[in-house]
Design an enzyme around this catalytic site. Structure first.
Site, mmCIF file in Angstrom:
data_model
loop_
_atom_site.group_PDB
_atom_site.id
_atom_site.type_symbol
_atom_site.label_atom_id
_atom_site.label_comp_id
_atom_site.label_asym_id
_atom_site.label_seq_id
_atom_site.Cartn_x
_atom_site.Cartn_y
_atom_site.Cartn_z
ATOM 1 N N LYS A 490 -10.524 -15.373 24.062
ATOM 2 C CA LYS A 490 -10.361 -15.860 22.690
ATOM 3 C C LYS A 490 -10.469 -17.390 22.655
ATOM 4 C CE LYS A 490 -5.446 -15.856 23.602
ATOM 5 N NZ LYS A 490 -4.245 -15.064 23.614
ATOM 6 N N ARG A 588 5.201 -10.583 15.820
ATOM 7 C CA ARG A 588 4.000 -11.216 15.303
ATOM 8 C C ARG A 588 3.200 -10.083 14.665
ATOM 9 N NH1 ARG A 588 0.549 -14.749 19.569
ATOM 10 N NH2 ARG A 588 0.084 -12.680 20.390
ATOM 11 N N TYR A 717 -6.746 -50.844 15.895
ATOM 12 C CA TYR A 717 -6.209 -50.794 14.528
ATOM 13 C C TYR A 717 -4.756 -51.246 14.464
ATOM 14 C CZ TYR A 717 -10.144 -48.019 12.758
ATOM 15 O OH TYR A 717 -11.363 -47.589 12.368
ATOM 16 N N MET A 766 -10.997 -42.700 16.093
ATOM 17 C CA MET A 766 -11.578 -41.373 15.905
ATOM 18 C C MET A 766 -12.517 -40.995 17.050
ATOM 19 S SD MET A 766 -13.821 -39.888 12.755
ATOM 20 C CE MET A 766 -12.612 -40.163 11.493
HETATM 21 C C1 LIG Z 1 -3.578 -14.817 24.695
HETATM 22 C C2 LIG Z 1 -3.011 -13.545 25.015
HETATM 23 C C3 LIG Z 1 -2.817 -13.164 26.356
HETATM 24 C C4 LIG Z 1 -3.059 -14.065 27.527
HETATM 25 O O1 LIG Z 1 -1.960 -14.911 27.719
HETATM 26 P P1 LIG Z 1 -1.913 -15.980 28.899
HETATM 27 O O2 LIG Z 1 -0.548 -16.498 28.881
HETATM 28 O O3 LIG Z 1 -2.930 -17.005 28.551
HETATM 29 O O4 LIG Z 1 -2.260 -15.256 30.129
HETATM 30 C C5 LIG Z 1 -2.393 -11.875 26.610
HETATM 31 N N1 LIG Z 1 -2.147 -11.015 25.587
HETATM 32 C C6 LIG Z 1 -2.291 -11.362 24.295
HETATM 33 C C7 LIG Z 1 -1.980 -10.378 23.249
HETATM 34 C C8 LIG Z 1 -2.703 -12.638 23.958
HETATM 35 O O5 LIG Z 1 -2.841 -12.988 22.691
#
Ligand SMILES: *Cc1c(COP(=O)(O)O)cnc(C)c1O
Length: 822
Positions: A490, A588, A717, A766
């Site tokens: 992801k 969640r 700045y 920036m």
């Molecule tokens: C991102 C995620 C993981 C991986 O977690 P890490 O701590 O990066 O290994 C596993 N399960 C779910 C549902 C996640 O969203």
């Protein structure tokens, strides 16, 4: 002259196997132990090695690919249906591999140089290759193949027509060198150095020296520097020795050095009683020492000092890595323009084959400059390689390769020279394809690379694919037998790339990928990723697209469940793979414990869905103080999945562990684990222990301008940075729009310039920021490290009161990613 063809019975005798031979006329020319990297299967002997993965598990697949000769260590692995295959049964397949290659080595009487030491083995080997190639036809270890299986592979490439072998050997613990010695059987030994690195496998320095010297026990000539053997009291190996040293007695005694034009080092000394000198095109300490080792070796081998000097001055930097970059016309470019020999070509072609993002694969290849080799045979082998690796088009460059046009099976076009190719580049219509650039140094393919790649904005995130693969293998080795592996890709794979990472994961045969949103999955499908992909945040608007691309939704609520079933109903699809998300404490997404009965009811008899997995997420797997909470999560998860399973009457994959879950809760591996941040080298369970993980990403930028300022001058700045004393600042090409957080301004953030850590000064802009480089030697254009294994992401994160995840995913898309593989 081809590689010797061994008969299968000959091999069987050499490795003292109990053999099951069904076709005695099989001939062996190739050895392999990696099911993904096969060439010329007919003459291949597959060794089922027991490493992190058991090679015996891949026999069926390798058989399927056409291989008929196997070395195995278990009788049960000889598949009944492989009636037409030959099996050689031995006690230990790694030892058999070593015995076979050791026997192969014995066929040749030309000199063999063995190289070992803590650092510099590969550089010294490559440089000796550059220095000795004018007279010698050299066989050498590809890349840094110096391990218990790298060495056998290297030695296996020896043939009658060569005149010198150059092999490196690396060990990590006591006892390993003896077997490498028995394979390489060096006649000349070169010790690079004894450093502090890799100490863990040895009790002390003397033990380490003793182990390394084992390689040289039978050599005629041993080349070394006495300073590395201090305290070693046993006999130094070698019928003859040649020593080098700085300012102390040695065969080559170096006395003076002087830097010339800031890039050459002039060295002077005595070779026995003669004044000698040389110039090397490097000034950093490691390169200079490696060059001196080569100098000593040339003198020891009888080269005239004048000749050694002439050649040393022309040494080329060793760049073993190939790089994957974005190119023009939506092409992907694999740049491997450092060398063109057949073994490194094979490695680069494997990497090309791993790329799925374009349908078409093209190779731009120069003449292979190997002296004294029979060209008919050489190009025959190259043609075979290109064919077996699925290359669609060959663009040949040079006077030689075009002579062999008839041997190639793909589309071909040939050019006499690199300039010739550059003049006709347009006409080649390179479009939407993956292009491997592989050329011998003298062809200057960097010019082609420049034309084919986008100009890189000088802030780049470098991704080390070897390190990534190492980390992947580490976590694989932590899994119990049969446990599957899902990798979380992801958010652009935690900021490091999309198909580039997915291709590697697919090549390494992970079981599942997971993305956050459907469009991330679509991108992967369009790039040719065929692994199953779970989508964690499916959206009703995206259900059509998901089904079209075979993406599997996470079903986390009754609403999502019903919406998705409705889509499937409309489409008339049954048994669509989905993943049920259970909320055991994260709060969640997911079905709660109290939903269990209703969920079971809703899913029973629902023919539209096929539950492939049910999973939950640990809230605090990294935190010992929350271990009781974790235990409760596991208990709830076990209860909920148990209810589901008995109602559904079929089993599905259960998974709950993320990275730190894998490391800290082996009991929670269930049927699958979900690896995320660990792949990139971050695992908080190694806070107080030596981490087995490697750094994958390095963020780099460069200096645009340097200014001398006076005490009291302000920088940036709002005049927030004030110089306390007279000093020097550097403006570098990274700002908050690149993901360099504004809170890292005014000395909070650190970067590395020429090996020295320096603070920021003033506010972060920036697109730029300023560093205080007072007292540091630096020039405009110099590289600046924003983070690596010294300026650590963990430290940046804690300074920002966040976690490495946010720092990694915060590197903005405008920063170019470069992938490399060594
Ligand atoms: C991102 C995620 C993981 C991986 O977690 P890490 O701590 O990066 O290994 C596993 N399960 C779910 C549902 C996640 O969203």
């Amino acid at each position: 002259m081809q590689h010797k063809l061994y008969s299968i019975t000959e091999v069987s005798q050499i490795i003292k196997a109990k053999d099951f031979i069904s076709s005695a006329d099989a001939g062996i020319r190739n050895i392999s132990f990696d099911s993904r990297k096969l060439v010329d299967v007919e003459t291949t002997l597959f060794f089922a090695l027991r490493g992190r993965r058991d090679g015996h598990d891949f026999i069926a697949e390798v058989y399927e690919a056409g291989v008929r000769n196997f070395v195995v260590s278990s009788e049960t692995s000889m598949l009944k249906r492989c009636r037409d295959a030959n099996f050689l049964l031995v006690a230990d397949t790694t030892i058999a591999l070593q015995e076979l290659t050791a026997a192969h080595r014995q066929q040749f009487s030309y000199p063999v140089i063995g190289i070992t030491g803590s650092n510099g083995k590969t550089i010294v080997k490559e440089w000796l290759y550059q220095l000795l190639a004018p007279e010698k036809n050299i066989v050498r270890s590809p890349k840094s193949y110096n391990s218990q299986i790298g060495v056998p592979l290297s030695v296996w490439s020896m043939t009658e027509e060569q005149t010198l072998g150059l092999f490196e050997a690396g060990v990590s613990k006591v006892g390993e060198m003896a077997s490498l010695e028995s394979i390489i059987k060096p006649t000349i030994g070169v010790l690079t150095n004894i450093g502090e690195a890799h100490n863990e496998g040895f009790a002390n320095r003397i033990e380490k020296i003793e182990e390394k010297l084992e390689l040289f026990k039978n050599v005629d000539l041993f080349i070394y520097s006495p300073k590395y053997l201090e305290g070693y009291t046993k006999t130094i190996p070698g019928k003859k020795q040649f020593t080098w040293a700085w300012n102390s007695p040695a065969d080559l005694k170096i006395t003076d050095e002087e830097v010339l034009e800031e890039k050459y080092l002039f060295l002077r000394g005595f070779f026995h009683d003669r004044d000698v000198q040389c110039v090397v095109p490097f000034i950093d300490a490691a390169s200079v020492e490696n060059a001196i080792i080569c100098w000593a070796t040339m003198l020891a081998l009888g080269y005239l000092p004048e000749d050694a000097d002439k050649r040393l001055e022309k040494l080329q930097p060793v760049k073993m890595r190939l790089e994957l970059k974005n190119g023009i016309n939506n092409c992907s470019i694999i740049d491997d323009s450092y060398s063109a020999d057949i073994s490194s070509l094979a490695i680069a072609l494997d990497f090309l084959k791993q790329q799925n993002q374009h349908l078409k694969r093209t190779v731009i290849l120069s003449d292979i400059l190997e002296a004294g080799v029979d060209h008919e045979d050489l190009y025959e082998r190259i043609a075979q390689l290109l064919d077996s690796k699925g290359v669609d088009r060959l663009i040949g460059v040079g006077k030689e390769i075009g002579q062999h046009a008839g041997k190639f099976k793909q589309d071909t076009v040939f050019f006499e020279s690199t300039n010739n190719l550059l003049n006709h580049l347009e006409e080649l219509k390179l479009f939407n394809e993956t292009i491997l650039l592989k050329g011998a140094r003298s062809f200057e393919f960097e010019k082609v690379s420049k034309m084919l790649t986008h100009k890189v904005h000088e802030t780049v995130l470098e991704i080390n694919l070897n390190a990534l693969e190492n980390n992947l293998n580490y976590y694989k080795s932590q899994l119990k037998p049969g446990v599957k592996l899902m990798v979380m890709v992801k958010a652009f794979s935690y900021g490091s790339g999309s198909f580039e990472i997915a291709n590697l994961l697919q090549f390494n045969k992970v079981d599942y990928l997971a993305v956050a949103y459907a469009d991330e999955g679509v991108t992967l499908r369009k790039a040719g990723i065929t692994l199953p992909i779970m989508v964690m945040n499916p959206d009703v608007l995206g259900f059509d697209v998901m089904v079209e691309h075979g993406l599997e939704p996470e079903i986390y609520s009754f609403r999502v469940l019903r919406d998705f079933v409705n889509v499937l109903k409309l489409k008339g699809i049954e048994n669509y793979p989905v993943h049920i998300k259970l909320d055991t404490g994260m709060h969640r997404l997911g079905f709660m414990l109290s939903d269990t009965t209703a969920l079971v009811e809703e899913l029973t008899g629902c023919s539209y869905l096929k539950i492939v997995s049910a999973f939950s997420h640990l809230v605090a797997s990294e935190d010992p103080a929350s271990d009781d909470f974790t235990k409760n999560q596991l208990a709830d998860f076990t209860y909920m999945t148990g209810q589901l399973e008995s109602a559904l009457q079929y089993s599905f994959i259960r998974h709950i562990s993320n990275t730190s879950g894998i490391s800290r809760h082996p009991e929670a591996q269930m049927d699958m684990v979900r690896l995320g941040i660990g792949l990139y080298g971050f695992d908080s369970s190694y806070k107080n222990r030596r981490s087995p993980l490697e750094t994958v990403t390095v963020l780099k930028t460069s200096i645009s301008q340097i200014k001398e300022l006076q005490a009291g001058d302000s920088v940036g700045y709002n005049r927030r940075g004030i110089l306390r004393t007279d000093g020097k600042i550097a403006t570098v090409k990274i700002g908050y729009a690149d993901g360099y957080n504004r809170r890292l301004g005014n000395g909070n953030g650190k970067m590395m310039v020429n090996g020295q850590v320096v603070p920021t000064i003033g506010n972060i802009c920036m697109d730029m920021c300023m560093l205080n480089i007072t007292g540091i030697s630096a020039a405009e254009g110099d590289e600046v490290i924003v983070f690596n294994e010294v300026v650590r992401v963990e430290d940046i994160a804690s300074q920002l009161e966040t976690i490495p995840y946010e720092v990694l995913t915060g590197v903005s898309e405008r920063v170019k990613r470069i992938y490399f593989y060594e």
